[in-house]
Design an enzyme around this catalytic site. Structure first.
Site, mmCIF file in Angstrom:
data_model
loop_
_atom_site.group_PDB
_atom_site.id
_atom_site.type_symbol
_atom_site.label_atom_id
_atom_site.label_comp_id
_atom_site.label_asym_id
_atom_site.label_seq_id
_atom_site.Cartn_x
_atom_site.Cartn_y
_atom_site.Cartn_z
ATOM 1 N N LYS A 294 -8.797 8.657 3.214
ATOM 2 C CA LYS A 294 -9.387 7.334 2.704
ATOM 3 C C LYS A 294 -10.914 7.286 3.302
ATOM 4 O O LYS A 294 -11.689 6.210 2.832
ATOM 5 C CB LYS A 294 -8.480 6.287 3.333
ATOM 6 N N HIS B 270 -9.699 2.575 0.410
ATOM 7 C CA HIS B 270 -8.173 2.428 0.243
ATOM 8 C C HIS B 270 -7.716 1.663 -0.931
ATOM 9 O O HIS B 270 -8.312 0.590 -1.433
ATOM 10 C CB HIS B 270 -7.918 1.591 1.463
ATOM 11 N N CYS C 176 0.896 -0.969 0.088
ATOM 12 C CA CYS C 176 0.012 0.096 -0.034
ATOM 13 C C CYS C 176 0.783 1.406 -0.071
ATOM 14 O O CYS C 176 0.450 2.475 0.172
ATOM 15 C CB CYS C 176 -1.028 0.023 1.243
ATOM 16 N N GLU D 119 -0.122 5.721 13.745
ATOM 17 C CA GLU D 119 0.622 6.757 13.025
ATOM 18 C C GLU D 119 0.327 8.109 13.655
ATOM 19 O O GLU D 119 1.200 8.995 13.646
ATOM 20 C CB GLU D 119 -0.225 6.720 11.700
ATOM 21 N N PHE E 180 1.667 -3.365 3.790
ATOM 22 C CA PHE E 180 1.971 -4.728 4.558
ATOM 23 C C PHE E 180 3.476 -5.160 4.107
ATOM 24 O O PHE E 180 3.839 -4.795 3.070
ATOM 25 C CB PHE E 180 1.030 -5.710 3.473
ATOM 26 N N HIS F 140 -1.868 8.038 6.548
ATOM 27 C CA HIS F 140 -1.956 6.607 5.880
ATOM 28 C C HIS F 140 -3.595 6.438 6.328
ATOM 29 O O HIS F 140 -4.481 6.012 5.556
ATOM 30 C CB HIS F 140 -1.023 5.688 6.065
#
Length: 415
Positions: A337, A342, A165, A316, A403, A305
């Site tokens: 998002k 996403h 991502c 985050e 990931f 993110h």
């Protein structure tokens, strides 16, 4: 010491769950609209999917591309080419020697729909001759960047960095490096994804990362809300035209912003979970900020993110506070998002576009669906309506994590 050129953004292109181009996507984002919608097919009944919705593409590629052209491309490449064409036109279709033009367009998953459709067709027919001759070029993860390279004659290099991502943001960072190291004067860079397919929905649902808010899809993505329960899958692409500042000035190009710093790190912790302390995220942001030479006090906006997962959002947020300290008090935090879903490998590129436009238009986009802000959120979240950013020289950070422990931070500066 050789001169390291500044890298500026001169063109923007996108096709997203919010719109078929950048103006419509940006307007919808500022208006706080959601791109999430129920599947308009029989997937749920046929496969027993626990998730009944996603942020599907808003405008059918057939409205922008001819059918014969589309048949040669996986949807991920279609989206990339549509976005690249818009970005190139937006940049004024610059005249540049192809040997000085690069392409870096990434995908987190690649031509997964081509792979699955070809296999399903082979199983159903039992005939190897039913597999199309363009299957391999369509399924390759470098297919989008290759098609962009072919479209514009980009011969300085055609690259596809893959970091889940974080792929779209890392692609832009790679494009910046191509210009800084003298390999190119202009680079078309970004990310794309076309992964909304029943197998992928089932797989992400099995990993317990998707929201199950089937009764209210538009409100399912809710970063930083206490009731967040996972992310919403999205499809689409975002592409920017990067250019050395000298090249842009020589042709009188309109400049949106400057990519002032790129920071990369890896957690080395877990395949799907972020490292709890956020140390890797902080290192990426710190590296980008130090490279930019911009003071912490001039960072006024962060596009997070923030996928709407229970654990990841707060890690985050704490990382941003850990980097900026008290200067984080005047940062307008956006989690877009919540509107787009996403886009996986396309997310970082689209969110770079949002970050660039936030500085250019002095408007931080809103975060929607946050009815009950998490009490542990230690930052100032922009909710429901855009927020005006101050005049003068300002900067913003765009974060993208993936990931495998990939961390990418881009520092964008106003011009």
């Amino acid at each position: 010491m050789s001169h390291v050129p500044d890298v500026v953004v001169t063109g923007l292109g996108a096709t997203t769950p919010l719109g078929g181009d950048v103006p419509s996507t940006w307007a919808a984002a500022l208006n706080g609209e959601s791109g999430a919608r129920r599947f308009d097919n029989d997937w749920v009944e046929r496969f027993g999917l626990p998730v009944e919705f996603a942020a599907t593409i808003k405008v059918d590629p057939a409205e922008a591309m001819a059918r014969p052209e589309m048949k040669k491309m996986d949807p991920s490449a279609q989206y990339a080419v549509i976005a690249a064409r818009e970005a190139w036109a937006d940049a004024g279709s610059p005249e540049v020697d192809g040997a000085r033009l690069g392409s870096v367009v990434s995908s987190g998953i690649g031509g997964i729909r081509t792979i699955l459709d070809a296999w399903e067709g082979l199983l159903a027919s039992g005939n190897a001759r039913r597999v199309l001759p363009m299957t391999v070029p369509m399924l390759m993860p470098n297919s989008p960047t290759a098609y962009v390279s072919l479209e514009f004659g980009a011969r300085a290099g055609a690259h596809a960095v893959v970091s889940a991502c974080a792929s779209g943001a890392e692609a832009i960072g790679y494009g910046v490096d191509m210009i800084r190291t003298g390999r190119a004067d202009v680079v078309i860079a970004g990310g794309t994804e076309a992964s909304i397919h029943p197998m992928n929905v089932a797989a992400f649902a099995a990993s317990r990362t998707l929201s199950l808010r089937n009764d209210d899809p538009e409100r399912a993505s809710r970063p930083y809300d206490v009731d967040r329960d996972g992310f919403v899958m999205g499809d689409g692409a975002g592409v920017v035209v990067l250019e050395s500042a000298e090249h842009a000035a020589a042709r009188g190009a309109r400049v949106y912003a400057r990519i002032a710093g790129v920071g990369l790190s890896a957690d080395g912790y877990h395949m799907t979970s972020p490292e709890p302390s956020g140390e890797g995220q902080i290192r990426a942001m710190r590296a980008a900020l130090e490279e930019s030479g911009i003071a912490r006090m001039d960072v006024v906006h962060v596009n997070a993110h923030a996928t709407s997962t229970v654990v990841g959002d707060l890690i985050e947020a704490r990382s941003i506070r850990g980097l900026l300290g008290d200067e984080a008090d005047h940062v307008a935090l956006s989690a877009t998002k919540s509107m787009t879903g996403h886009l996986l490998g396309g997310a970082g590129a689209l969110e770079t576009i949002f970050t660039v436009l936030a500085l250019h238009d002095r408007q931080a986009p809103p975060t929607i669906n946050v009815d009950n802000p998490d009490p542990e959120l230690v930052l100032d979240l922009v909710r429901d309506k855009p927020r005006t950013l101050r005049d003068g020289d300002i900067a913003a950070i765009n974060n993208s994590f993936g990931f495998g422990g990939h961390n990418v931070a881009l520092v964008v500066a106003s011009v």
